[in-house]
Design a protein around this motif. Structure first.
Motif, mmCIF file in Angstrom:
data_model
loop_
_atom_site.group_PDB
_atom_site.id
_atom_site.type_symbol
_atom_site.label_atom_id
_atom_site.label_comp_id
_atom_site.label_asym_id
_atom_site.label_seq_id
_atom_site.Cartn_x
_atom_site.Cartn_y
_atom_site.Cartn_z
ATOM 1 N N UNK A 1 25.340 17.702 22.119
ATOM 2 C CA UNK A 1 24.949 16.365 22.531
ATOM 3 C C UNK A 1 23.449 16.295 22.852
ATOM 4 N N UNK A 2 22.938 17.348 23.484
ATOM 5 C CA UNK A 2 21.509 17.393 23.813
ATOM 6 C C UNK A 2 20.671 17.496 22.550
ATOM 7 N N UNK A 3 21.057 18.424 21.666
ATOM 8 C CA UNK A 3 20.229 18.725 20.496
ATOM 9 C C UNK A 3 20.287 17.595 19.467
ATOM 10 N N UNK A 4 21.307 16.744 19.526
ATOM 11 C CA UNK A 4 21.356 15.573 18.656
ATOM 12 C C UNK A 4 20.302 14.548 19.052
ATOM 13 N N UNK A 5 19.898 14.568 20.307
ATOM 14 C CA UNK A 5 18.967 13.558 20.812
ATOM 15 C C UNK A 5 17.538 14.065 20.924
ATOM 16 N N UNK A 6 17.364 15.378 21.121
ATOM 17 C CA UNK A 6 16.024 15.893 21.396
ATOM 18 C C UNK A 6 15.932 17.362 21.024
ATOM 19 N N UNK A 7 14.703 17.919 21.081
ATOM 20 C CA UNK A 7 14.466 19.351 20.898
ATOM 21 C C UNK A 7 14.468 20.034 22.262
ATOM 22 N N UNK B 1 -4.205 11.178 14.215
ATOM 23 C CA UNK B 1 -4.316 12.524 13.674
ATOM 24 C C UNK B 1 -2.996 13.124 13.191
ATOM 25 N N UNK B 2 -1.880 12.602 13.654
ATOM 26 C CA UNK B 2 -0.595 13.158 13.220
ATOM 27 C C UNK B 2 -0.431 12.989 11.712
ATOM 28 N N UNK B 3 0.089 14.027 11.078
ATOM 29 C CA UNK B 3 0.289 13.987 9.637
ATOM 30 C C UNK B 3 1.653 13.424 9.265
ATOM 31 N N UNK B 4 2.498 13.265 10.247
ATOM 32 C CA UNK B 4 3.792 12.628 10.027
ATOM 33 C C UNK B 4 4.210 11.952 11.331
ATOM 34 N N UNK B 5 4.957 10.860 11.193
ATOM 35 C CA UNK B 5 5.376 10.134 12.387
ATOM 36 C C UNK B 5 6.390 10.945 13.181
ATOM 37 N N UNK B 6 6.375 10.743 14.501
ATOM 38 C CA UNK B 6 7.357 11.415 15.339
ATOM 39 C C UNK B 6 8.744 10.837 15.069
ATOM 40 N N UNK B 7 9.709 11.728 14.969
ATOM 41 C CA UNK B 7 11.081 11.302 14.757
ATOM 42 C C UNK B 7 11.695 10.832 16.080
ATOM 43 N N UNK B 8 12.906 10.332 15.976
ATOM 44 C CA UNK B 8 13.635 9.903 17.172
ATOM 45 C C UNK B 8 13.787 11.076 18.153
ATOM 46 N N UNK B 9 14.119 12.255 17.635
ATOM 47 C CA UNK B 9 14.296 13.422 18.505
ATOM 48 C C UNK B 9 12.964 13.890 19.084
#
Length: 829
Positions: A175-181, A412-420
């Motif tokens: 449940x934790x890892x589905x939402x975040x790192x 500067x980010x090369x890719x957008x941050x994901x939901x997680x």
């Protein structure tokens, strides 16, 4: 009509639908994985299996046929989707054809790699170009794939309590890892190369769970930027580069294919270490430009307790006709080991891969954890507008780096941050506030260095309990104030009591910071304590916390000193630390001793001295941060210098004298796990100096009749066969040489490390008639000993034996032998 349109769209989507396939390629006869098999698509695109023969790719029917190709095997072609299986088997060629194919592959690979070595300097940007700069964006994530985790709630039997309990840890973890790192950090840096100096300036830093980043993590060298270096760095470990002079003989190379990289044809070479001792070392594939023999791409793999994969992508610069790094990615998982590898106090456990597929240890949710680090390089500039003037620090963290807003990061980010990704910052920041993670890490740092933080005071654990032959058991308490008390002022002190001499000792001191950049302090203290006679102390030596310091236990000759001290400590000079002191001491020898100066007999005396003590680390790399300077990479040799001069016209002073002490430390770690260390030290005391302040050369042997009665614990740089108070000198030179071999595993928990030791010293006493009451010898003819240490046989304990020989050898054979217990405990200091 609508139904027909829907069916048409559905049919069209189905035709171009992507199929994801992961599996492994094996030898049909041996059932062993085949590393780096070429997977060639009909479109011309090529992929490669990893070192374990595993693959993972997406394809559509338009990509068919797909070919699996490897030197020494018959090509296998997949023409229909239904032919795909989890395991792809390749048929080996006949023995004769396979040997011929491998020989052809090896011979051509060796010719190619020889040309790579010949053209190294031409293709190395740091050799071909005098100055350039670029920026980088790095993101490190510790996470897991939630799809790999079942996340069920189990019923676990507890045999001690004879009942079942509900285990929901996997369910909660999923449940934790589905939402975040579990952890995430980002960094923006500017790199500058000029005149053989490579500097990183960190302009932005963000770390989940921390208002201020852990600067030691920023200083970690996860990978090598320049693959043309002779050594390849990966996760703070060094390996022989496959294109170095040593690498040409250490590795075997095979030509396995050719491929186009940035529209330039490249050879694909597989390499692995040919030495059995390094069979778990560096291996991988190199992509070599067929025109200029430069590296156009590289994949490195290290298999061991941890499995590390590093992928280096390059872009070809038409203006300079050179390949420059574009991206680097590192992934770390647990290797072939049944024991869990715990990181950050057991929060993270790396998954294992097993040689024996029959092993059935259940995999827990946290077993699927991995670390992923991605770095993108951009804004390459060959005409920097600013010169690289300050070369003191290889890494500099700007004070504004931790204050950047989201617009800066979005730029500067090369890719957008994901939901997680976004949830990781929000969740861990709140968890950090609730649980005080930052304070816990600070607490851990101080405990490792021997301090127990309690509010504004760091209590010093080294004062709690110790023992020597004069004081007996010594009980005490001491410490210093920390940043919670003040960032500009500090108070420090201790008090101790010897149960045998029944005397109280103490110290009181205070200091104030006078420079942030140089971390400069000015202060004063008063001390009433005892010290070992003839011991050489460098004021600049860093405080080292030892749970158990064996040598002082056997010391019995001390002197009392009541000392007023004023000092300035600073790091203002590049790559140096220094302490400048003014001391006034009243000294009373605590043994039968009289100092004779021109017929005047002194049983106690006053000494006023000025001294400067400095350590210079010219080859080390340093990092400058808002919190101070850190040595991020230790390099040798290191030099220490100390000059002490009496001051007859300042306060009271009974004698006129001076002392010069120098030390050089050298250490070399070999890529095969061995280590050589050399210590050279010398001292010269001139003028009229009492025995208490001369040199005893660090003896560590007891004057007892039987060999077994002399068994003690070995010191770090002491003479194990030299008896206490046996030799004194007013000038001396000594050498300590050690060579440690790689640890050998005899049993699962018995892995001794063999160390060969040789020590020697020379010295003389210029005015022996001045010293009355203590019988001693001189080192005019030299002192020599050699020994063997078997360290860390079990839980840090080991055994050692030393033998004394040469001009000062004793008449009875067994008196020249010293047996020792060794104790090694690595606290990461």
């Amino acid at each position: 009509m609508k139904q027909l349109l829907f069916l048409f769209l559905f049919f069209s989507i189905s035709i171009s639908a992507q199929n994801t396939l992961n599996g492994i390629v094996k030898d049909v006869d041996s059932n062993k994985p085949i590393p780096y098999v070429t997977i060639a698509f009909s479109s011309g695109e090529k992929l490669f299996t990893d070192v374990n023969g595993k693959f993972n790719f997406s394809y559509s029917d338009n990509n068919l046929p797909i070919h699996f190709i490897r030197s020494g095997y018959t090509k296998k072609t997949i023409t229909h989707s239904v032919q795909f299986e989890k395991t792809i088997y390749l048929d080996p060629l006949s023995k004769e054809k396979r040997q011929a194919a491998e020989l052809f592959s090896i011979e051509n690979a060796e010719k190619i790699i020889a040309k790579v070595f010949q053209n190294k300097n031409k293709n190395n940007p740091q050799k071909a170009i005098s100055r350039f700069e670029f920026k980088s964006y790095n993101k490190v994530t510790i996470t897991a794939n939630p799809d790999s985790i079942v996340g069920r709630i189990d019923s676990v039997y507890n045999p001690k309590k004879n009942k079942f309990k509900i285990d929901s840890s996997d369910y909660k973890f999923k449940k934790i890892i589905e939402k975040q790192h579990l952890f995430q950090t980002e960094k923006i840096s500017q790199f500058q190369w000029e005149k053989n100096f490579f500097k990183e300036t960190v302009v932005g830093s963000k770390m989940s769970g921390f208002k201020e980043p852990i600067y030691e993590v920023i200083g970690l060298k996860l990978e090598t930027y320049n693959l043309y270096d002779d050594k390849y760095d990966l996760l703070e470990s060094k390996y022989v580069s496959p294109i170095s002079k040593i690498g040409l003989s250490d590795y075997t190379f095979q030509l396995i294919d050719s491929i186009s990289v940035n529209n330039r044809p490249s050879y694909v070479l597989f390499f692995k270490n040919k030495k059995k001792i390094n069979r778990k070392g560096l291996e991988g594939i190199l992509f070599i430009d067929q025109e200029n023999y430069a590296i156009s791409k590289a994949i490195f793999r290290i298999r061991g307790i941890l499995d590390l994969t590093s992928i280096h992508d390059y872009e070809f610069n038409d203006a300079k006709k050179l390949w420059f790094p574009s991206t680097t990615e590192i992934k770390i998982v647990k290797g072939k080991n049944d024991d869990p590898i715990k990181v950050l106090g057991g929060t993270i456990i790396f998954e294992g891969e097993y040689k024996n597929t029959e092993l059935t240890r259940p995999k827990y949710a946290s077993d699927f954890t991995y670390l992923d680090s991605k770095t993108s390089y951009f804004d390459l500039n060959f005409e920097p507008t600013s010169s690289l003037n300050n070369k003191t620090f290889t890494i500099e963290v700007l004070e504004s780096a931790i204050k950047k807003d989201e617009s800066f990061w979005d730029n500067y980010r090369k890719e957008n941050l994901s939901f997680r990704d976004k949830n990781t910052y929000a969740s861990l920041d709140s968890i950090s506030m609730q649980r005080g993670i930052e304070s816990k890490i600070l607490f851990g740092r101080k405990i490792i260095n021997g301090y127990l933080p309690v509010g504004p005071i760091d209590f010093d654990l080294k004062y709690l309990l110790s023992y020597n032959n004069y004081e007996g058991f010594r009980l005490g308490i001491g410490g210093k104030t920390n940043d919670r008390f003040s960032k500009k002022f500090r108070l420090e002190g201790y008090t101790a009591y010897g149960l045998k001499d029944e005397t109280i000792k103490y110290q009181l001191g205070a200091a104030t910071r006078i420079g942030n950049y140089s971390n400069s302090w000015i202060g004063a203290s008063y001390t009433d304590d005892v010290s070992e006679i003839g011991s050489t102390k460098f004021n600049i030596d860093k405080r080292v916390f030892k749970i158990y310091d064996p040598r002082p236990i056997n010391v019995s000759t001390f002197y009392n000193h009541q000392t007023w001290k004023g000092f300035v400590e600073t790091k203002i000079l590049p790559k140096t630390e220094s302490i400048w002191q003014l001391n006034r001491s009243h000294v009373t020898p605590l043994f039968d001793y009289v100092f004779n100066l021109n017929g005047n007999l002194y049983t106690n005396y006053t000494m006023t001295t000025a001294s400067v003590s400095m350590q210079w680390n010219p080859f080390s790399d340093f990092m400058h941060t808002p919190k101070g300077n850190f040595e991020v990479e230790k390099r040798f040799p290191k030099f220490t210098f100390q000059w002490t001069q009496s001051m007859p016209d300042v306060f009271e002073n009974d004698f006129s004298f001076g002392k010069i002490d120098i030390r050089a430390d050298y250490e070399k770690k070999y890529l095969n796990g061995q280590k050589t260390s050399l210590l050279a030290q010398a001292g010269y005391a001139y003028g009229d100096v009492p025995l208490t302040h001369l040199y005893n050369n660090q003896p560590n042997n007891l004057d007892r009749d039987r060999l077994l009665q002399r068994v003690t614990v070995a010191g770090k740089n002491s003479f194990e066969t030299m008896y206490f108070n046996e030799f004194f000198s007013n000038r001396y030179v000594m050498l300590h040489f050690k060579h440690g071999f790689k640890r050998i595993e005899l049993f699962k928990k018995v892995k001794p490390a063999l160390v060969m030791v040789t020590r020697m010293a020379w010295g003389e006493m210029e005015k022996p008639e001045q010293h009355i009451g203590l019988n001693y010898k001189t080192l005019n003819d030299g002192f020599f000993e050699s020994g063997i240490e078997l360290n860390q046989i079990y839980k840090g304990l080991g055994l050692a034996g030393f033998y004394r020989y040469g001009p000062n050898q004793l008449s009875r054979f067994e008196d020249n032998i010293a047996l020792k217990i060794t104790f090694s405990l690595d606290l990461g200091i």
